[in-house]
Motif scaffolding. Structure first.
Motif, PDB file in Angstrom:
ATOM      1  N   TRP A 377       0.839  -1.202   0.000  1.00  0.00           N
ATOM      2  CA  TRP A 377       0.000   0.000   0.000  1.00  0.00           C
ATOM      3  C   TRP A 377       0.875   1.254   0.000  1.00  0.00           C
ATOM      4  O   TRP A 377       2.029   1.217   0.427  1.00  0.00           O
ATOM      5  N   ARG A 378       0.323   2.339  -0.476  1.00  0.00           N
ATOM      6  CA  ARG A 378       1.032   3.621  -0.527  1.00  0.00           C
ATOM      7  C   ARG A 378       0.086   4.735  -0.091  1.00  0.00           C
ATOM      8  O   ARG A 378      -1.112   4.655  -0.301  1.00  0.00           O
ATOM      9  N   TRP A 379       0.679   5.749   0.510  1.00  0.00           N
ATOM     10  CA  TRP A 379      -0.109   6.904   0.953  1.00  0.00           C
ATOM     11  C   TRP A 379       0.773   8.147   0.906  1.00  0.00           C
ATOM     12  O   TRP A 379       1.899   8.118   1.433  1.00  0.00           O
ATOM     13  N   GLN A 380       0.279   9.163   0.250  1.00  0.00           N
ATOM     14  CA  GLN A 380       0.972  10.450   0.215  1.00  0.00           C
ATOM     15  C   GLN A 380       0.111  11.492   0.907  1.00  0.00           C
ATOM     16  O   GLN A 380      -1.105  11.533   0.715  1.00  0.00           O
ATOM     17  N   VAL A 381       0.754  12.338   1.723  1.00  0.00           N
ATOM     18  CA  VAL A 381       0.008  13.341   2.458  1.00  0.00           C
ATOM     19  C   VAL A 381       0.903  14.540   2.731  1.00  0.00           C
ATOM     20  O   VAL A 381       2.097  14.388   2.989  1.00  0.00           O
ATOM     21  N   VAL A 429      -4.756   7.902  13.199  1.00  0.00           N
ATOM     22  CA  VAL A 429      -4.934   8.122  11.765  1.00  0.00           C
ATOM     23  C   VAL A 429      -6.182   7.391  11.272  1.00  0.00           C
ATOM     24  O   VAL A 429      -6.985   7.931  10.501  1.00  0.00           O
ATOM     25  N   GLY A 430      -6.354   6.159  11.716  1.00  0.00           N
ATOM     26  CA  GLY A 430      -7.513   5.389  11.287  1.00  0.00           C
ATOM     27  C   GLY A 430      -8.822   6.059  11.674  1.00  0.00           C
ATOM     28  O   GLY A 430      -9.748   6.146  10.870  1.00  0.00           O
ATOM     29  N   ARG A 431      -8.895   6.524  12.921  1.00  0.00           N
ATOM     30  CA  ARG A 431     -10.134   7.129  13.398  1.00  0.00           C
ATOM     31  C   ARG A 431     -10.399   8.481  12.748  1.00  0.00           C
ATOM     32  O   ARG A 431     -11.556   8.827  12.478  1.00  0.00           O
ATOM     33  N   ARG A 432      -9.344   9.263  12.525  1.00  0.00           N
ATOM     34  CA  ARG A 432      -9.539  10.618  12.002  1.00  0.00           C
ATOM     35  C   ARG A 432      -9.610  10.661  10.477  1.00  0.00           C
ATOM     36  O   ARG A 432     -10.372  11.447   9.910  1.00  0.00           O
ATOM     37  N   LYS A 437      -5.720   4.530   5.145  1.00  0.00           N
ATOM     38  CA  LYS A 437      -4.565   5.417   4.958  1.00  0.00           C
ATOM     39  C   LYS A 437      -3.274   4.777   5.463  1.00  0.00           C
ATOM     40  O   LYS A 437      -2.254   4.778   4.793  1.00  0.00           O
ATOM     41  N   MET A 438      -3.299   4.249   6.675  1.00  0.00           N
ATOM     42  CA  MET A 438      -2.121   3.631   7.279  1.00  0.00           C
ATOM     43  C   MET A 438      -2.558   2.283   7.859  1.00  0.00           C
ATOM     44  O   MET A 438      -2.675   2.118   9.072  1.00  0.00           O
ATOM     45  N   PRO A 439      -2.807   1.287   7.000  1.00  0.00           N
ATOM     46  CA  PRO A 439      -3.408   0.032   7.458  1.00  0.00           C
ATOM     47  C   PRO A 439      -2.486  -0.861   8.282  1.00  0.00           C
ATOM     48  O   PRO A 439      -2.939  -1.832   8.875  1.00  0.00           O
ATOM     49  N   SER A 440      -1.175  -0.576   8.301  1.00  0.00           N
ATOM     50  CA  SER A 440      -0.254  -1.373   9.111  1.00  0.00           C
ATOM     51  C   SER A 440       0.906  -0.487   9.572  1.00  0.00           C
ATOM     52  O   SER A 440       1.045   0.663   9.137  1.00  0.00           O
ATOM     53  N   ARG A 441       1.745  -1.049  10.445  1.00  0.00           N
ATOM     54  CA  ARG A 441       2.951  -0.331  10.900  1.00  0.00           C
ATOM     55  C   ARG A 441       4.205  -0.820  10.177  1.00  0.00           C
ATOM     56  O   ARG A 441       5.319  -0.425  10.512  1.00  0.00           O
ATOM     57  N   PHE A 454       4.420   7.397   2.256  1.00  0.00           N
ATOM     58  CA  PHE A 454       4.458   6.126   2.986  1.00  0.00           C
ATOM     59  C   PHE A 454       4.351   4.979   1.985  1.00  0.00           C
ATOM     60  O   PHE A 454       3.502   5.003   1.092  1.00  0.00           O
ATOM     61  N   GLU A 455       5.185   3.977   2.156  1.00  0.00           N
ATOM     62  CA  GLU A 455       5.092   2.753   1.362  1.00  0.00           C
ATOM     63  C   GLU A 455       5.140   1.588   2.338  1.00  0.00           C
ATOM     64  O   GLU A 455       6.103   1.422   3.091  1.00  0.00           O
ATOM     65  N   GLY A 456       4.054   0.807   2.373  1.00  0.00           N
ATOM     66  CA  GLY A 456       3.979  -0.241   3.383  1.00  0.00           C
ATOM     67  C   GLY A 456       3.457  -1.556   2.853  1.00  0.00           C
ATOM     68  O   GLY A 456       3.068  -1.688   1.694  1.00  0.00           O
ATOM     69  N   LEU A 457       3.443  -2.548   3.762  1.00  0.00           N
ATOM     70  CA  LEU A 457       2.965  -3.893   3.459  1.00  0.00           C
ATOM     71  C   LEU A 457       1.971  -4.325   4.531  1.00  0.00           C
ATOM     72  O   LEU A 457       2.135  -4.023   5.711  1.00  0.00           O
ATOM     73  N   GLY A 458       0.951  -5.044   4.106  1.00  0.00           N
ATOM     74  CA  GLY A 458       0.045  -5.691   5.039  1.00  0.00           C
ATOM     75  C   GLY A 458      -1.056  -4.805   5.565  1.00  0.00           C
ATOM     76  O   GLY A 458      -1.097  -3.597   5.340  1.00  0.00           O
ATOM     77  N   ARG A 459      -1.942  -5.463   6.324  1.00  0.00           N
ATOM     78  CA  ARG A 459      -3.064  -4.787   6.957  1.00  0.00           C
ATOM     79  C   ARG A 459      -3.304  -5.435   8.318  1.00  0.00           C
ATOM     80  O   ARG A 459      -3.474  -6.647   8.403  1.00  0.00           O
ATOM     81  N   GLY A 460      -3.300  -4.592   9.358  1.00  0.00           N
ATOM     82  CA  GLY A 460      -3.496  -5.110  10.707  1.00  0.00           C
ATOM     83  C   GLY A 460      -2.222  -5.029  11.524  1.00  0.00           C
ATOM     84  O   GLY A 460      -1.193  -4.525  11.071  1.00  0.00           O
ATOM     85  N   HIS A 461      -2.303  -5.545  12.749  1.00  0.00           N
ATOM     86  CA  HIS A 461      -1.185  -5.400  13.692  1.00  0.00           C
ATOM     87  C   HIS A 461      -0.075  -6.416  13.500  1.00  0.00           C
ATOM     88  O   HIS A 461       0.995  -6.285  14.078  1.00  0.00           O
TER      89      HIS A 461
END
Length: 640
Positions: A377-381, A429-432, A437-441, A454-461
């Motif tokens: 996943w990717r997110w730009q802000v 971030v999830g709530r607001r 937007k940021m599905p994982s850490r 942001f460039e990430g992998l996965g969803r959840g904790h």
């Protein structure tokens, strides 16, 4: 009430008011004060207290956990000078470590110990007794609405439980003795009945949990007014319509409706599958999820106890969705894994799960799962926009990952000059801004001027089972036990903490699970004959699964049934203690056939009445069915 308890359990007991030091109830008081019994493991709290007071207890020793599961190995390793141990027993009025005591002596010793429950250094002792009832050897002493603490003991001639409640502010102490059975399976359930009578409130009901519906957004409009309503009642908020998954209580607070449902555990698990695993296509993956969800529910029950219910219906607990209709494939996964949970070290495992690991499991950094298609996943802000949206001031225009977990997930951040916990920021971030937007850490972040990429992998904790990977494993032919073993090392799938070795026998349409095949093979043959007769009479087919437990205690542990009941059927799954007669077997098989052919919601009296009428039994429900006519009752059962 008290004579009924004695008749049911064959037990002696004493009940003390801790605050006043007075005996308030008893059964067999003369026996409790004269008969000598071996105390067994009920002495372990005194032993641990003496060890702590001798200054020998270390920070790395988990005495509370050892007490909860009654670990003989741990307590055998508590070495102290004889005079220190004797001094510890003397503090509770016992002359050294006694080989035998009377039940009343034991109760008085516990009363003296419990009087010190506020002493910080003795916290492992009292925490251990609380955990014993929460998930350990004394769990059948637990009751709804009050926190019980205590300890079991089992020897050749005694089954004991000594406990107190409420755990936070002890009022009553209960000591129970039985000349046969076990402390956890026979004495503890009697204590539960006594505690329930001492703290009257909602009735104790095994296998039922409370769920707050619409927890995150209580509705301002509802088609129901304040009050109590039955299972199946339609709730309509104008935006959402659903059928109540159990009895509900509606209250109105501050212009919004609060709806609390009392739901059978298996129905709650079905709701969780609808919310958490609706996208799983593989049967074994759904079954693995059912076991994980049931284990999570059992392990973390009471997360909202201070608010008066067990779980909310959001991902804070588990996302439970109850609609107008139930999905058959999800219900099948629940029934096929009925009562199965993950166990580790004598307690239900912390069965966390998430959608997509991105290739790395948080609690298994030594293992790598191939990155699944769609994991990235990717997110730009814009930095100023993000700061404003989160309500953060900008001390420095930076966003930096300062520390990472072993799996590579962000742990500690520098966010605009503020130290921040990465998990807390992800939640914010999830709530607001939205959970997409940021599905994982598990991400990298680059800063280009005031733009964050942001460039990430996965969803959840990333903890526990990853549903995407579980789906792929199921596609490859893995069974639920194999899937779960990958994500919960050291845990085993079982219906009891003992992890019994089950064998499967099959004949005709009946599958029988047993730990003693030679003993129970005759039951299989009888079940096949009875099923054939039932199917001819009712014109219905079924494929029942019968599980015969090696002992009544194992039956209680698995089903949660505290009464002297000889069987329990959930869906097509029949659970039996050892040694049941043909009448009981036919009764439960009738339930399995009817449940396998049920359409829609049906009243509880109709099910039990039909079974009892067809089995030649007499009861109010059976007489009601006979007055209606068995044929008409069956038509009603089949009707939606």
């Amino acid at each position: 009430m008290w004579s009924v308890l004695l008749a049911q359990a064959g037990s002696t007991f004493v009940v003390y008011d801790i605050r006043e030091g007075k005996l308030v109830r008893s059964q067999g008081l003369e026996r409790a004060r004269q008969e000598l019994v071996r105390p067994g493991s009920t002495l372990k709290p005194f032993q641990l207290a003496a060890y702590i007071e001798a200054g020998l207890y270390g920070e790395r020793q988990d005495g509370a956990e050892a007490l909860a599961v009654s670990s003989n190995e741990f307590f055998a390793g508590l070495r102290m000078a004889p005079e220190e141990e004797e001094r510890g027993y003397a503090r509770v009025g016992l002359p050294g470590r006694p080989a035998v005591v009377t039940l009343d002596q034991l109760a008085q010793a516990y009363r003296r110990l419990v009087a010190r429950h506020r002493e910080a250094r003795l916290r492992p002792v009292f925490a251990g007794m609380e955990k014993s009832v929460e998930y350990g050897t004394g769990r059948l002493a637990g009751v709804k609405g009050v926190k019980v603490a205590g300890k079991t003991g089992t020897t050749g001639n005694s089954a004991l439980f000594v406990g107190y409640a409420p755990a936070e502010q002890p009022r009553y102490l209960v000591a129970v003795y039985s000349a046969r059975g076990t402390g956890g399976g026979d004495a503890a359930p009697v204590a539960a009945k006594i505690f329930a009578s001492l703290f009257p409130g909602e009735p104790v009901e095994a296998g039922v949990v409370s769920v707050r519906l619409f927890w995150q957004n209580p509705p301002e409009k509802l088609n129901l007014g304040p009050g109590k309503y039955g299972a199946g009642t339609v709730l309509d908020t104008g935006l959402t319509r659903l059928r109540a998954p159990g009895e509900i209580r509606v209250e109105k607070q501050g212009g919004r409706y609060e709806v609390t449902a009392r739901v059978k555990l298996e129905d709650y698990v079905a709701g969780v599958l609808a919310g958490e695993a609706g996208g799983l296509k593989q049967e074994e993956a759904r079954r693995a999820m059912a076991i994980a969800a049931r284990s999570y529910a059992a392990r973390f029950r009471g997360r909202h106890v201070e608010e008066g219910f067990d779980y909310c219906d959001t991902t804070h607990c588990q996302d439970a969705r109850f609609g107008m209709e139930e999905r058959a494939d999800l219900r099948a996964a629940v029934e096929e894994t009925s009562l199965e949970m993950l166990w580790r070290n004598g307690k239900v495992a912390e069965a966390y799960y998430h959608a997509d690991s991105g290739g790395w499991i948080e609690n298994r950094p030594d293992r790598w799962w191939k990155e699944e298609e769609g994991s990235r996943w990717r997110w730009q802000v814009k930095l100023p926009w993000l700061a404003a949206a989160l309500g953060l001031s900008v001390v420095r225009p930076v966003f930096v990952v300062k520390e990472r977990e072993a799996s590579g997930r962000a742990r500690v951040l520098d966010v605009f000059g503020h130290g921040a916990d990465a998990a807390a920021l992800q939640l914010l971030v999830g709530r607001r801004l939205g959970w997409d937007k940021m599905p994982s850490r598990l991400y990298r972040v680059q800063q280009r001027g005031d733009l964050l990429e942001f460039e990430g992998l996965g969803r959840g904790h990333g903890m526990g089972m990853a549903q995407r990977s579980a789906e792929r494993m199921a596609e490859a032919g893995k069974k639920r036990e194999e899937i779960l073993a990958e994500y919960y090392p050291g845990a085993r799938v079982s219906v009891t903490a003992a992890g019994l070795r089950w064998r499967s026998l099959r004949a005709g349409a009946v599958e029988l699970w047993t730990t003693a095949p030679e003993r129970d093979r005759a039951i299989l043959g009888l079940a096949v004959k009875q099923l054939e007769g039932i199917e001819r009479v009712l014109g219905m087919k079924a494929q029942p699964v019968v599980r015969v437990y090696p002992s009544r205690e194992a039956f209680r542990d698995a089903t949660g049934i505290l009464e002297a009941v000889n069987g329990a059927t959930r869906g097509r799954r029949v659970h039996l203690p050892p040694g049941v007669g043909p009448g009981t077997l036919r009764h439960e098989l009738l339930h399995a056939v009817l449940e396998s052919n049920r359409r829609g919601e049906q009243p509880g009296w109709l099910s039990e009445g039909l079974v009892q009428a067809l089995n030649g039994e007499d009861s109010d429900a059976a007489r009601r069915v006979r007055s209606l006519g068995v044929g008409k009752a069956l038509e009603k059962w089949r009707a939606k």
